[in-house]
Enzyme design. Structure first.
Site, PDB file in Angstrom:
ATOM      1  N   LYS A  16     -10.366  15.437  23.702  1.00  0.00           N
ATOM      2  CA  LYS A  16      -9.735  16.747  23.529  1.00  0.00           C
ATOM      3  C   LYS A  16      -8.568  16.671  22.547  1.00  0.00           C
ATOM      4  O   LYS A  16      -8.009  15.608  22.271  1.00  0.00           O
ATOM      5  CB  LYS A  16      -9.249  17.293  24.872  1.00  0.00           C
ATOM      6  N   ILE A 103      -8.350   4.856  22.374  1.00  0.00           N
ATOM      7  CA  ILE A 103      -7.723   4.397  23.615  1.00  0.00           C
ATOM      8  C   ILE A 103      -6.215   4.620  23.522  1.00  0.00           C
ATOM      9  O   ILE A 103      -5.578   4.264  22.524  1.00  0.00           O
ATOM     10  CB  ILE A 103      -8.039   2.907  23.846  1.00  0.00           C
ATOM     11  N   GLY A 105      -4.678   7.228  22.947  1.00  0.00           N
ATOM     12  CA  GLY A 105      -4.451   7.979  21.719  1.00  0.00           C
ATOM     13  C   GLY A 105      -4.079   9.429  21.925  1.00  0.00           C
ATOM     14  O   GLY A 105      -3.977  10.185  20.966  1.00  0.00           O
ATOM     15  N   MET A 107      -5.994  11.670  23.431  1.00  0.00           N
ATOM     16  CA  MET A 107      -7.187  12.509  23.353  1.00  0.00           C
ATOM     17  C   MET A 107      -8.019  12.491  24.635  1.00  0.00           C
ATOM     18  O   MET A 107      -9.129  13.025  24.658  1.00  0.00           O
ATOM     19  CB  MET A 107      -8.054  12.083  22.160  1.00  0.00           C
ATOM     20  N   GLY A 108      -7.504  11.885  25.691  1.00  0.00           N
ATOM     21  CA  GLY A 108      -8.184  11.959  26.975  1.00  0.00           C
ATOM     22  C   GLY A 108      -9.439  11.134  27.095  1.00  0.00           C
ATOM     23  O   GLY A 108     -10.360  11.506  27.822  1.00  0.00           O
ATOM     24  N   ASP A 144      -6.047  15.509  32.900  1.00  0.00           N
ATOM     25  CA  ASP A 144      -7.007  15.904  31.871  1.00  0.00           C
ATOM     26  C   ASP A 144      -8.463  15.813  32.330  1.00  0.00           C
ATOM     27  O   ASP A 144      -9.365  16.256  31.620  1.00  0.00           O
ATOM     28  CB  ASP A 144      -6.838  15.038  30.614  1.00  0.00           C
TER      29      ASP A 144
END
EC number: 2.7.1.148
Length: 310
Positions: A16, A103, A105, A107-108, A144
């Site tokens: 995401k 990882i 990062g 972004m889930g 998340d």
């Protein structure tokens, strides 16, 4: 839904981008009160679940997974065990996870592993859990995880796990600059708290309950990247840049090479650049790659966790 007895069940869940993130005060449970607009993007985690007597996980994929935990602290293992407890299932599962989301990062990626694992194990074990039951388990695993399960575009409040769908027209084009290091989400929040403590009187006289600006909802509903670029916002960006100043140069480089706007995804360090169209995305990818950045293109919104027929 696949029934118990199948040798391998394959599920997929997306990473995401937070196109908007406001952070409020710390709540009684120790988490911050959030208001965010999530968009699921076309970087997917692939989870294959197979029968086993215990719980185990192994990783592969396009990114370095050598530092990932493979014991009970791993979120995918936690997801499988949580479903087993809920369903009264006495067996185990072996999980093969192909990772494509950065990882640590922002972004889930771990949340996507958990969401895909819930769906895969439900099918493998034949537990017949409802979507609401799986979402309830997802909410216990991380803020998340419920969004990765549902996908699309949504507004998240509370810890980010109280979801309401948001209308989004068309496809948005993203170029993602991936860092060669990760960032601790708690560490970034702590840096935000320290900054607010230092400037409490003049910058943050009071912390009201956060909300997503109506201009963000209008931009998503219109499917207009120019409108959305003007309203991208992330309260965690400043503290993340304070901890990793080099990310500021990445943001500048992207905007100098055609991005409408750039934003850190979640707590970073992935930088998400919004562009006008697919051609602009390719041009920006080439420009950033020439500067020796690791770059991928993605579109959003995309679906949430799904079973895949191999």
């Amino acid at each position: 839904m696949t029934t118990a007895g199948t040798s391998v069940v394959h599920a997929r869940a997306p990473g995401k981008v937070n196109v908007f993130l406001k952070v409020g005060a710390v709540m009684e449970d120790g988490y911050h009160d959030l208001a965010t607009a999530y968009q699921a993007v076309s970087l997917f985690e692939e989870v294959r679940a197979s029968p086993a007597t215990d719980f185990s996980v192994q990783f592969s994929g396009s990114i370095d997974t050598s530092g990932l935990a493979i014991d009970g602290t791993n979120l995918a293992i936690k997801a499988a065990r949580a479903l087993a407890r809920k369903a009264g299932y006495r067996g185990g599962v072996h999980l093969d996870v192909e990772k494509n989301v950065p990882i640590a990062g922002g972004m889930g990626g771990g949340s996507a592993d958990a969401a895909a694992t819930l769906l895969a194990c439900d099918a493998l074990w034949g537990t017949s859990a409802t979507k609401d039951e799986l979402l309830a388990i997802a909410a216990t695993l991380g803020a998340d995880v419920p969004f990765s399960f549902t996908g699309g575009t949504a507004i998240g409040t509370g810890r980010g796990d109280q979801l309401s769908p948001a209308l989004a027209k068309g496809k948005f084009q993203w170029v993602l600059a991936l860092a060669d290091f990760g960032m601790s989400t708690p560490g970034v929040y702590q840096e935000l708290d320290r900054h607010r403590d230092r400037h409490a009187q003049d910058i943050f006289p009071a912390q009201h309950q956060p909300s997503v600006d109506t201009s963000v909802l209008q931009a998503l509903r219109a499917g207009d990247p120019h409108m959305l670029a003007d309203v991208l916002h992330n309260d965690l960006q400043a503290p993340a840049l304070h901890l990793a100043p080099g990310l500021g140069k990445v943001l500048q480089l992207g905007e100098e090479n055609g991005a409408l706007a750039g934003i850190l995804s979640g707590s970073g360090p992935t930088v998400a650049f919004l562009v006008t169209d697919a051609d602009s995305a390719l041009e920006l990818q080439v420009a950033l790659s020439a500067s020796r950045l690791r770059v991928v293109r993605a579109t959003g919104p995309v679906h949430g966790a799904r079973l895949i027929s191999d």
